[in-house]
Motif scaffolding. Structure first.
Motif, PDB file in Angstrom:
ATOM      1  N   ALA A  27      16.107 -15.583  -7.099  1.00 60.59           N
ATOM      2  CA  ALA A  27      16.874 -14.803  -6.120  1.00 60.59           C
ATOM      3  C   ALA A  27      16.008 -14.335  -4.953  1.00 60.59           C
ATOM      4  CB  ALA A  27      17.507 -13.591  -6.820  1.00 60.59           C
ATOM      5  N   SER A  28      14.733 -14.751  -4.932  1.00 63.49           N
ATOM      6  CA  SER A  28      13.845 -14.247  -3.883  1.00 63.49           C
ATOM      7  C   SER A  28      14.065 -14.938  -2.543  1.00 63.49           C
ATOM      8  CB  SER A  28      12.381 -14.428  -4.310  1.00 63.49           C
ATOM      9  OG  SER A  28      12.134 -15.793  -4.574  1.00 63.49           O
ATOM     10  N   GLY A  29      14.738 -16.071  -2.535  1.00 66.68           N
ATOM     11  CA  GLY A  29      14.926 -16.777  -1.271  1.00 66.68           C
ATOM     12  C   GLY A  29      16.008 -17.826  -1.379  1.00 66.68           C
ATOM     13  N   CYS A  69      13.046 -12.936 -10.513  1.00 67.09           N
ATOM     14  CA  CYS A  69      12.122 -13.556  -9.556  1.00 67.09           C
ATOM     15  C   CYS A  69      10.729 -13.698 -10.147  1.00 67.09           C
ATOM     16  CB  CYS A  69      12.017 -12.697  -8.293  1.00 67.09           C
ATOM     17  SG  CYS A  69      13.600 -12.466  -7.470  1.00 67.09           S
ATOM     18  N   ARG A  70      10.045 -14.753  -9.732  1.00 64.48           N
ATOM     19  CA  ARG A  70       8.680 -15.004 -10.175  1.00 64.48           C
ATOM     20  C   ARG A  70       7.754 -13.910  -9.654  1.00 64.48           C
ATOM     21  NH1 ARG A  70       6.070 -20.681  -8.627  1.00 64.48           N
ATOM     22  NH2 ARG A  70       7.080 -20.187  -6.667  1.00 64.48           N
ATOM     23  N   SER A  71       8.000 -13.444  -8.437  1.00 66.63           N
ATOM     24  CA  SER A  71       7.184 -12.384  -7.842  1.00 66.63           C
ATOM     25  C   SER A  71       8.043 -11.134  -7.690  1.00 66.63           C
ATOM     26  CB  SER A  71       6.669 -12.834  -6.473  1.00 66.63           C
ATOM     27  OG  SER A  71       6.505 -11.728  -5.618  1.00 66.63           O
ATOM     28  N   GLU A 107       7.291  -8.523  -6.074  1.00 68.58           N
ATOM     29  CA  GLU A 107       7.223  -8.108  -4.666  1.00 68.58           C
ATOM     30  C   GLU A 107       8.302  -8.822  -3.834  1.00 68.58           C
ATOM     31  OE1 GLU A 107       3.396  -8.937  -3.130  1.00 68.58           O
ATOM     32  OE2 GLU A 107       3.538  -7.422  -1.567  1.00 68.58           O
ATOM     33  N   ARG A 108       8.381 -10.150  -4.000  1.00 69.14           N
ATOM     34  CA  ARG A 108       9.405 -10.893  -3.251  1.00 69.14           C
ATOM     35  C   ARG A 108      10.802 -10.487  -3.724  1.00 69.14           C
ATOM     36  NH1 ARG A 108       5.640 -15.021  -3.511  1.00 69.14           N
ATOM     37  NH2 ARG A 108       6.579 -16.126  -5.261  1.00 69.14           N
ATOM     38  N   GLY A 109      10.920 -10.161  -5.011  1.00 66.30           N
ATOM     39  CA  GLY A 109      12.209  -9.701  -5.535  1.00 66.30           C
ATOM     40  C   GLY A 109      12.628  -8.385  -4.887  1.00 66.30           C
ATOM     41  N   PRO A 160      18.247 -26.530   4.329  1.00 66.96           N
ATOM     42  CA  PRO A 160      16.822 -26.494   4.705  1.00 66.96           C
ATOM     43  C   PRO A 160      16.130 -25.243   4.160  1.00 66.96           C
ATOM     44  CG  PRO A 160      18.171 -25.820   6.561  1.00 66.96           C
ATOM     45  CD  PRO A 160      19.125 -26.147   5.449  1.00 66.96           C
ATOM     46  N   THR A 161      15.952 -25.183   2.863  1.00 67.18           N
ATOM     47  CA  THR A 161      15.350 -24.019   2.205  1.00 67.18           C
ATOM     48  C   THR A 161      13.894 -24.309   1.842  1.00 67.18           C
ATOM     49  OG1 THR A 161      15.933 -24.850   0.041  1.00 67.18           O
ATOM     50  CG2 THR A 161      17.588 -23.470   1.133  1.00 67.18           C
ATOM     51  N   GLY A 162      13.280 -23.331   1.161  1.00 64.47           N
ATOM     52  CA  GLY A 162      11.899 -23.494   0.709  1.00 64.47           C
ATOM     53  C   GLY A 162      11.712 -24.660  -0.252  1.00 64.47           C
TER      54      GLY A 162
HETATM   55  N1  LIG Z   1      18.081 -26.848  -0.766  1.00 62.63           N
HETATM   56  C1  LIG Z   1      18.670 -27.989  -1.110  1.00 62.63           C
HETATM   57  O1  LIG Z   1      18.906 -28.877  -0.264  1.00 62.63           O
HETATM   58  C2  LIG Z   1      19.073 -28.227  -2.524  1.00 62.63           C
HETATM   59  C3  LIG Z   1      19.750 -29.415  -2.816  1.00 62.63           C
HETATM   60  C4  LIG Z   1      20.153 -29.646  -4.120  1.00 62.63           C
HETATM   61  C5  LIG Z   1      19.905 -28.720  -5.110  1.00 62.63           C
HETATM   62  N2  LIG Z   1      19.223 -27.577  -4.791  1.00 62.63           N
HETATM   63  C6  LIG Z   1      18.971 -26.632  -5.887  1.00 62.63           C
HETATM   64  O2  LIG Z   1      19.274 -25.323  -5.462  1.00 62.63           O
HETATM   65  C7  LIG Z   1      18.520 -24.389  -6.228  1.00 62.63           C
HETATM   66  C8  LIG Z   1      17.924 -23.340  -5.320  1.00 62.63           C
HETATM   67  O3  LIG Z   1      16.960 -23.952  -4.475  1.00 62.63           O
HETATM   68  P1  LIG Z   1      16.747 -23.524  -2.940  1.00 62.63           P
HETATM   69  O4  LIG Z   1      17.184 -24.672  -2.107  1.00 62.63           O
HETATM   70  O5  LIG Z   1      17.311 -22.187  -2.676  1.00 62.63           O
HETATM   71  O6  LIG Z   1      15.147 -23.510  -2.894  1.00 62.63           O
HETATM   72  P2  LIG Z   1      14.122 -22.310  -2.599  1.00 62.63           P
HETATM   73  O7  LIG Z   1      14.467 -21.650  -1.317  1.00 62.63           O
HETATM   74  O8  LIG Z   1      12.771 -22.926  -2.729  1.00 62.63           O
HETATM   75  O9  LIG Z   1      14.385 -21.308  -3.767  1.00 62.63           O
HETATM   76  C9  LIG Z   1      13.956 -21.606  -5.075  1.00 62.63           C
HETATM   77  C10 LIG Z   1      13.859 -20.329  -5.845  1.00 62.63           C
HETATM   78  O10 LIG Z   1      13.385 -20.660  -7.153  1.00 62.63           O
HETATM   79  C11 LIG Z   1      12.300 -19.799  -7.450  1.00 62.63           C
HETATM   80  N3  LIG Z   1      11.346 -20.376  -8.385  1.00 62.63           N
HETATM   81  C12 LIG Z   1      10.534 -21.443  -8.210  1.00 62.63           C
HETATM   82  N4  LIG Z   1       9.762 -21.625  -9.298  1.00 62.63           N
HETATM   83  C13 LIG Z   1      10.104 -20.644 -10.174  1.00 62.63           C
HETATM   84  C14 LIG Z   1       9.648 -20.284 -11.458  1.00 62.63           C
HETATM   85  N5  LIG Z   1       8.668 -20.950 -12.074  1.00 62.63           N
HETATM   86  N6  LIG Z   1      10.204 -19.215 -12.062  1.00 62.63           N
HETATM   87  C15 LIG Z   1      11.176 -18.510 -11.460  1.00 62.63           C
HETATM   88  N7  LIG Z   1      11.645 -18.787 -10.230  1.00 62.63           N
HETATM   89  C16 LIG Z   1      11.092 -19.846  -9.592  1.00 62.63           C
HETATM   90  C17 LIG Z   1      11.637 -19.534  -6.098  1.00 62.63           C
HETATM   91  O11 LIG Z   1      10.830 -18.378  -6.223  1.00 62.63           O
HETATM   92  P3  LIG Z   1       9.509 -18.134  -5.350  1.00 62.63           P
HETATM   93  O12 LIG Z   1       9.954 -17.314  -4.189  1.00 62.63           O
HETATM   94  O13 LIG Z   1       8.615 -17.395  -6.272  1.00 62.63           O
HETATM   95  O14 LIG Z   1       8.968 -19.473  -4.976  1.00 62.63           O
HETATM   96  C18 LIG Z   1      12.864 -19.342  -5.237  1.00 62.63           C
HETATM   97  O15 LIG Z   1      13.379 -18.052  -5.359  1.00 62.63           O
HETATM   98  C19 LIG Z   1      17.492 -25.219  -6.996  1.00 62.63           C
HETATM   99  O16 LIG Z   1      17.921 -25.360  -8.338  1.00 62.63           O
HETATM  100  C20 LIG Z   1      17.523 -26.565  -6.306  1.00 62.63           C
HETATM  101  O17 LIG Z   1      17.169 -27.627  -7.169  1.00 62.63           O
HETATM  102  C21 LIG Z   1      18.822 -27.307  -3.527  1.00 62.63           C
END
Ligand SMILES: NC(=O)c1ccc[n+]([C@@H]2O[C@H](COP(=O)([O-])OP(=O)(O)OC[C@H]3O[C@@H](n4cnc5c(N)ncnc54)[C@H](OP(=O)(O)O)[C@@H]3O)[C@@H](O)[C@H]2O)c1
Length: 321
Positions: A21-23, A44-46, A48-50, A207-209
């Protein structure tokens, strides 16, 4: 009529846990659940970010530390939740990694499979009994269009491989596992007569992290073009998860995703998934494998007694083992 956040019923009194939920999409899912009255646990993993995410969300929220790359951390997070809350209405298994900087999780699992699938499998199993008696409770597991790239068996060798770090197939396999898990969980919940449904959602492209990982060089131009032409912002990409979590009209087991441009963007609607994701034998094999690898065994409520056709025996109601 297109589904929109205006269709979300009041979530007051409901407790939701969102992983990652951090991003990105997790932050937006949490924000919209809180805006509709839910109390949201930001896992959240962090921390602080949470906390920064909680400040942005603005509604009722708590932060719980959760690193899905560590089964110890998953157990601690589940214990933290159980120590503070007697029930859970929504569990959104959203967190994910793609092409991470590490090969394996703390427990020696291939990073994508360990974080995206096994961590969530363990977390869900450790929290499920807080949900199974809660009316309209839901587990939503976030998958991806990339599940179609998940070739090859999901077996113990793949689960422990050290070669998946920059592999689209390894990411795809973890997302295929998300879908296999969501369907198998739904079948087991229904068999047990639980009040909980299991659904899957995918966000299309956003376009996320997630895209900041160490992608193979050949893939980078394709990714850049895809994100430029097909992607939608995270607040729209979160809508399939939000709908799966809150729409009383969607059935358990069904995947939701964006409705336009090959499911890359658009309003949330029933989505397609590969034949491999609907393979019931593969769903059941993955379940057994995941229980073995994580050591987490699910406790389902006892199935309701079948009605006696003679009418001589009154069915027992409300009993949950
Ligand atoms: N964006 C896309 O185009 C896309 C497409 C298809 C599916 N998805 C799916 O959507 C979901 C969300 O992704 P997103 O696009 O929002 O990406 P994101 O912005 O990178 O967010 C991923 C989140 O997962 C957390 N995370 C990563 N490793 C972790 C761990 N070991 N333990 C706990 N939390 C962890 C990150 O925390 P930190 O802040 O600590 O890194 C971040 O909060 C994912 O399941 C992804 O596979 C996304």
């Amino acid at each position: 009529m297109d589904w929109s956040p205006a269709h979300v019923p009041d979530q007051s009194g409901r407790i939701a846990l969102v992983t990652g939920a951090s991003g990105g999409i997790g932050l937006e899912t949490s924000r919209m659940l809180a805006a509709h009255g839910a109390h949201v646990l930001l896992a959240c993993r962090s921390v602080e970010r949470g906390r920064a995410a909680a400040a942005r969300i603005g509604g009722s929220a708590e932060v719980v530390r959760l690193d899905l790359a560590s089964l110890d951390s998953v157990r601690e997070a589940a214990a933290w939740v159980r120590g503070r809350h007697e029930r859970l209405d929504l569990l959104v298994n959203n967190a994910g990694v793609m092409f991470p900087s590490y090969r394996r999780t703390e427990d020696g699992f291939e990073a994508h499979f360990g974080v995206n699938h096994l961590g969530h499998f363990a977390l869900t199993g450790l929290l499920l009994d807080l949900m199974t008696a809660v009316p309209d409770s839901r587990v939503v597991t976030v998958a991806s269009l990339a599940h179609r790239a998940g070739f090859g068996a999901v077996d113990e060798d793949a689960a422990r491989s050290s070669t998946g770090r920059r592999s689209p197939t390894a990411y795809g396999r973890s997302k295929l596992a998300n879908l296999l898990f969501a369907r198998e969980l739904q079948r087991r919940l229904a068999t047990a007569g639980a009040a909980t449904a299991s659904l899957a959602a995918h966000p299309g492209l956003s376009p996320t992290g997630l895209w900041h990982g160490d992608a193979p060089r050949l893939l980078r131009p394709v990714v850049a073009a895809g994100l430029r032409w097909l992607a939608q912002p995270a607040n729209r990409a979160a809508l399939p998860s939000l709908r799966a979590a809150t729409d009383p009209h969607v059935a358990g087991g069904a995947p939701l995703g964006p409705s336009k441009l090959f499911e890359s963007r658009g309003t949330p609607a029933p989505a397609r998934s590969s034949r491999a994701s609907r393979d019931m034998a593969a769903q059941s094999r993955l379940w057994e494998l995941s229980e073995g690898l994580t050591g987490v065994r699910y406790a389902f409520p006892s199935a309701p007694a079948a009605p006696d056709p003679s009418g001589a025996v009154c069915p027992v109601t409300g009993a949950r083992g």
